[in-house]
Enzyme design. Structure first.
Site, PDB file in Angstrom:
ATOM      1  N   ILE A 158       1.000  -1.173  -0.077  1.00  0.00           N
ATOM      2  CA  ILE A 158       0.075  -0.034   0.039  1.00  0.00           C
ATOM      3  C   ILE A 158       0.842   1.260  -0.030  1.00  0.00           C
ATOM      4  CG2 ILE A 158      -1.518   1.267   1.179  1.00  0.00           C
ATOM      5  CD1 ILE A 158      -2.774  -1.355   2.242  1.00  0.00           C
ATOM      6  N   ASP A 177      10.540   2.747   6.216  1.00  0.00           N
ATOM      7  CA  ASP A 177      10.172   1.440   6.168  1.00  0.00           C
ATOM      8  C   ASP A 177      11.300   0.719   7.111  1.00  0.00           C
ATOM      9  OD1 ASP A 177       8.141  -0.574   4.799  1.00  0.00           O
ATOM     10  OD2 ASP A 177       9.914  -1.647   5.741  1.00  0.00           O
ATOM     11  N   SER A 235      -3.930   1.493   8.607  1.00  0.00           N
ATOM     12  CA  SER A 235      -3.351   0.278   8.649  1.00  0.00           C
ATOM     13  C   SER A 235      -4.026  -0.695   9.567  1.00  0.00           C
ATOM     14  CB  SER A 235      -1.874   0.575   8.971  1.00  0.00           C
ATOM     15  OG  SER A 235      -1.686   1.235  10.044  1.00  0.00           O
ATOM     16  N   ASP A 260      -9.361   5.007   9.989  1.00  0.00           N
ATOM     17  CA  ASP A 260     -10.269   3.936   9.506  1.00  0.00           C
ATOM     18  C   ASP A 260     -10.110   2.637  10.279  1.00  0.00           C
ATOM     19  OD1 ASP A 260     -11.897   2.805   7.099  1.00  0.00           O
ATOM     20  OD2 ASP A 260     -10.247   1.638   6.629  1.00  0.00           O
ATOM     21  N   GLU A 265     -12.724  -2.713  17.319  1.00  0.00           N
ATOM     22  CA  GLU A 265     -13.839  -2.643  16.710  1.00  0.00           C
ATOM     23  C   GLU A 265     -15.147  -3.225  16.830  1.00  0.00           C
ATOM     24  OE1 GLU A 265     -12.242  -3.024  12.608  1.00  0.00           O
ATOM     25  OE2 GLU A 265     -10.791  -1.387  12.872  1.00  0.00           O
ATOM     26  N   HIS A 288     -13.564   0.938   8.967  1.00  0.00           N
ATOM     27  CA  HIS A 288     -12.485  -0.169   8.512  1.00  0.00           C
ATOM     28  C   HIS A 288     -12.966  -0.421   7.050  1.00  0.00           C
ATOM     29  CE1 HIS A 288      -9.598  -3.460   9.842  1.00  0.00           C
ATOM     30  NE2 HIS A 288      -9.493  -3.007   8.414  1.00  0.00           N
ATOM     31  N   GLY A 291     -10.385  -0.720   2.369  1.00  0.00           N
ATOM     32  CA  GLY A 291     -10.338  -1.813   1.338  1.00  0.00           C
ATOM     33  C   GLY A 291     -11.386  -2.386   0.688  1.00  0.00           C
TER      34      GLY A 291
END
Ligand SMILES: NC(=O)c1ccc[n+]([C@@H]2O[C@H](COP(=O)([O-])OP(=O)(O)OC[C@H]3O[C@@H](n4cnc5c(N)ncnc54)[C@H](O)[C@@H]3O)[C@@H](O)[C@H]2O)c1
Length: 405
Positions: A158, A177, A235, A260, A265, A288, A291
């Site tokens: 992503i 990273d 993420s 998100d 959740e 969420h 995607g």
């Protein structure tokens, strides 16, 4: 002449996309579908006689299920995560597991881009005012994203795709990273998270969900961000301290945020949602869904079903999440033996010795190992003489063996 083999049976649960049904049916599978998820007892009953099982995130494939599903060869997780499958138990019973690791990558990237622009233009505030009947025409607090610096934390599928799209919008891109990554386009790698936080005016998290990332972004990291910068997390919820984010939005240090994913959740659609972040201005909250697009669902259906097909019909394990990865082009005029075994010295020697003793010549062979498992595809020029498959199964290191298809 070998007896005709029965069509392999696929059971697809949880309303998997029709593309998967079409692809598997066209490949000769008998496909059964079930709209909902199943609990352990239901699944054990349903999976009898099934060779490939398709699930999404709700159905759990436990060791107990695997123990009672002797005909099961493969599980397709028609989603990104595979936590719902006992991968080690599956591997040690010769059951391959596949998922769709990048079918929704582009969907996440597109939402991130939309939110970066929406935050820079304070779109949700403008929209709220208009719906409340207020004409608040003003350029205050509105910015172009062109020329701004985007800091991407986690430059995987992503993060790297977002890098390309953000540069097309005229943004400067820096990334951090924890492993060495190829910088795409004009993006520049930072050697530390602090270096990125000092440079970026929009910071977006795309790290994976490894345990070590719990709480990786908290009060100290928000403090290290540039004043009036923006923050996104699409993420995993547990990587960010949202109470700290709230304090930083309230103080004005962070000018806007889009989130998100959350540590806890709600389980089902319509359930109540509680968060430190509710009620803040210029903070976009989504359930969420980064995607979740029709295109991603369609691609997940196609991608995972094709992995189940290729494993069943050719023994291919490319992108399996638990077995060694082997792919070998079909060789006309040969039969293929797939052999999964414990990765110990001599296992392959015993297999090849046994084939030689039965006068079976090997035309091609590919072996790969992964931890304690070894997997080999062997193409032979003749139908296997009677008893050879049983003899291969009796090799002490064998976990499973079959003639493909
Ligand atoms: N919101 C959604 O709907 C949605 C959809 C898909 C994926 N995701 C999540 O997005 C995240 C990224 O997905 P992906 O497919 O790009 O994963 P990926 O595995 O391809 O990339 C993750 C990258 O993060 C790096 N990384 C891990 N920990 C790090 C750290 N502490 N600091 C810096 N770099 C770190 C890894 O080296 C890797 O390059 C995952 O957490 C995934 O679960 C969310």
């Amino acid at each position: 002449m070998p007896a005709p083999t029965a069509a392999p049976t696929a059971l697809l649960l949880e309303n998997i996309h029709p593309h998967a049904v079409e692809l598997l049916s066209a490949a000769g599978f008998e496909v059964r579908t079930h709209r909902g998820a199943m609990d352990e007892a239901e699944l054990v009953e349903a999976v009898q006689g099934v060779s490939v099982l398709g699930i999404r995130s709700t159905t759990h494939v436990t060791e107990a299920v695997l123990d009672r599903a002797p005909g099961l060869r493969a599980v397709g997780a028609f989603c990104i995560g595979t936590n719902q499958v006992d991968l080690a138990a599956a591997g040690s019973r010769g059951v391959a597991v596949f998922n769709a690791p990048f079918s929704n990558t582009r969907s996440v990237v597109e939402l991130a881009v939309a939110e970066i622009i929406a935050l820079a233009r304070r779109l949700t505030e403008r929209d709220d005012a208009m719906h409340a009947g207020v004409w608040d025409k003003s350029a205050d607090g509105s910015h172009e994203v062109r020329g701004r610096t985007l800091g991407i934390v986690g430059y995987g599928n992503i993060g790297s795709q977002l890098s390309v799209v953000a540069e097309a919008l005229g943004m400067r891109v820096v990334f951090y990273d924890s492993t060495e990554k190829l910088a795409l386009g004009n993006a520049r790698a930072c050697s530390s998270l602090d270096e990125l936080l000092a440079e970026a005016d929009t910071v977006t998290l795309h790290v994976d969900g490894r345990d070590g990332n719990a709480g990786m972004f908290g009060a100290a990291q928000f403090a290290a961000m540039r004043p009036r910068s923006m923050f996104l997390n699409l993420s995993r919820g547990f990587v960010v301290d949202y109470a700290a984010l709230r304090r930083n939005v309230e103080s004005g240090h962070i000018a806007g945020a889009a989130v998100d994913v959350f540590p806890d959740e709600p389980k089902a659609k319509g359930d109540p949602f509680a968060s430190d972040l509710r009620g803040l201005r210029n903070v976009i909250l989504t359930p969420h869904v980064a995607g979740s697009t029709a295109e991603a669902q369609q691609d997940i259906g196609r991608f995972t079903a094709s992995k189940l097909r290729d494993y069943t019909l050719a023994g291919t394990t490319t992108l399996s999440v638990n077995l060694p990865q082997v792919a070998m082009d079909p060789r006309p005029g040969t039969r293929r033996v797939a052999h999964l075994h414990h990765n110990v010295p001599g296992a392959m020697a015993r297999v090849n010795q046994l084939l030689a003793e039965h006068g079976v010549n090997i035309e091609g062979q590919l072996l790969s190992t992964r931890g304690t498992l070894g997997y080999a595809l062997t193409d032979v020029a003749v139908d296997l003489p009677d008893g050879v498959l049983d003899a291969l199964a009796a090799v002490p290191e064998t976990i499973s063996t079959r003639v493909v298809p």
